[in-house]
Design a protein around this motif. Structure first.
Motif, PDB file in Angstrom:
ATOM      1  N   LEU A  68       0.833  -1.207   0.000  1.00  0.00           N
ATOM      2  CA  LEU A  68       0.000   0.000   0.000  1.00  0.00           C
ATOM      3  C   LEU A  68       0.867   1.256   0.000  1.00  0.00           C
ATOM      4  N   THR A  69       1.979   1.222   0.708  1.00  0.00           N
ATOM      5  CA  THR A  69       2.909   2.350   0.706  1.00  0.00           C
ATOM      6  C   THR A  69       3.517   2.538  -0.677  1.00  0.00           C
ATOM      7  N   ILE A  70       3.872   1.435  -1.318  1.00  0.00           N
ATOM      8  CA  ILE A  70       4.443   1.498  -2.664  1.00  0.00           C
ATOM      9  C   ILE A  70       3.427   2.090  -3.629  1.00  0.00           C
ATOM     10  N   GLU A  71       2.185   1.663  -3.514  1.00  0.00           N
ATOM     11  CA  GLU A  71       1.138   2.214  -4.390  1.00  0.00           C
ATOM     12  C   GLU A  71       0.992   3.720  -4.174  1.00  0.00           C
ATOM     13  N   GLU A  72       1.016   4.138  -2.945  1.00  0.00           N
ATOM     14  CA  GLU A  72       0.868   5.559  -2.628  1.00  0.00           C
ATOM     15  C   GLU A  72       2.021   6.385  -3.204  1.00  0.00           C
ATOM     16  N   ILE A  73       3.227   5.863  -3.126  1.00  0.00           N
ATOM     17  CA  ILE A  73       4.403   6.586  -3.629  1.00  0.00           C
ATOM     18  C   ILE A  73       4.343   6.744  -5.144  1.00  0.00           C
ATOM     19  N   PHE A  74       4.053   5.667  -5.853  1.00  0.00           N
ATOM     20  CA  PHE A  74       4.139   5.694  -7.307  1.00  0.00           C
ATOM     21  C   PHE A  74       2.867   6.166  -8.003  1.00  0.00           C
ATOM     22  N   SER A  75       1.766   6.276  -7.291  1.00  0.00           N
ATOM     23  CA  SER A  75       0.530   6.732  -7.936  1.00  0.00           C
ATOM     24  C   SER A  75       0.590   8.213  -8.321  1.00  0.00           C
ATOM     25  N   SER A  76       1.524   8.943  -7.759  1.00  0.00           N
ATOM     26  CA  SER A  76       1.643  10.367  -8.081  1.00  0.00           C
ATOM     27  C   SER A  76       2.638  10.632  -9.217  1.00  0.00           C
ATOM     28  N   PHE A  77       3.139   9.611  -9.848  1.00  0.00           N
ATOM     29  CA  PHE A  77       4.084   9.783 -10.946  1.00  0.00           C
ATOM     30  C   PHE A  77       3.396  10.422 -12.147  1.00  0.00           C
ATOM     31  N   THR A  78       4.143  11.238 -12.869  1.00  0.00           N
ATOM     32  CA  THR A  78       3.617  11.866 -14.075  1.00  0.00           C
ATOM     33  C   THR A  78       3.615  10.862 -15.223  1.00  0.00           C
ATOM     34  N   LYS A  79       2.970  11.245 -16.295  1.00  0.00           N
ATOM     35  CA  LYS A  79       2.914  10.378 -17.470  1.00  0.00           C
ATOM     36  C   LYS A  79       4.312  10.134 -18.041  1.00  0.00           C
ATOM     37  N   LYS A  80       5.143  11.155 -18.021  1.00  0.00           N
ATOM     38  CA  LYS A  80       6.517  11.025 -18.526  1.00  0.00           C
ATOM     39  C   LYS A  80       7.321  10.058 -17.659  1.00  0.00           C
TER      40      LYS A  80
END
Length: 123
Positions: A85-97
């Motif tokens: 869940l922490t990993i999902e939270e960190i990477f869900s804010s990544f931009t399209k690039k």
């Protein structure tokens, strides 16, 4: 700095999460990553078997133990304190690039893993 291992997990996790629950998706991603690592391990063993043949014994029991050990370590890594869940939270804010660059790196890793395995089995 991102952890490529976690990002690989996240991409597989998100792919499965469209159909399954978070817990099921996390387990599926863990199994897939464990399989990739196991293929890398076997490829290295096959490649170095010519040089280190007395040190590396490839048989069914050691292969099975190695595979289960990798899976158990990954389960502990991703499920301990619900790290997925922490990993999902960190990477869900990544931009399209950023996701595009990550996807290219993942495809490169998987392609090299398969190519190295094919090479190792042909020795």
């Amino acid at each position: 700095m991102i952890n490529p291992y976690d990002y690989l997990f996240y991409r597989i996790f998100k792919r499965h999460h469209t159909t399954y629950s978070k817990h099921e998706s996390a387990f599926a991603a863990t199994v897939i990553i464990s399989c990739l690592i196991y293929v890398n391990f076997v490829s290295i063993c096959l490649t170095t078997n010519k040089v280190l043949s007395p040190l590396i014994i490839l048989n069914n029991i050691s292969n099975l133990l190695s595979g289960f050990s990798i899976l158990l370590l990954n389960i502990f890594y991703f499920f301990y304190k619900k790290r997925y869940l922490t990993i999902e939270e960190i990477f869900s804010s990544f931009t399209k690039k950023q996701n595009g660059i990550g996807l290219v790196l993942i495809y490169t890793y998987v392609t090299l893993t398969i190519a190295f395995f094919v090479y190792a089995t042909s020795l």
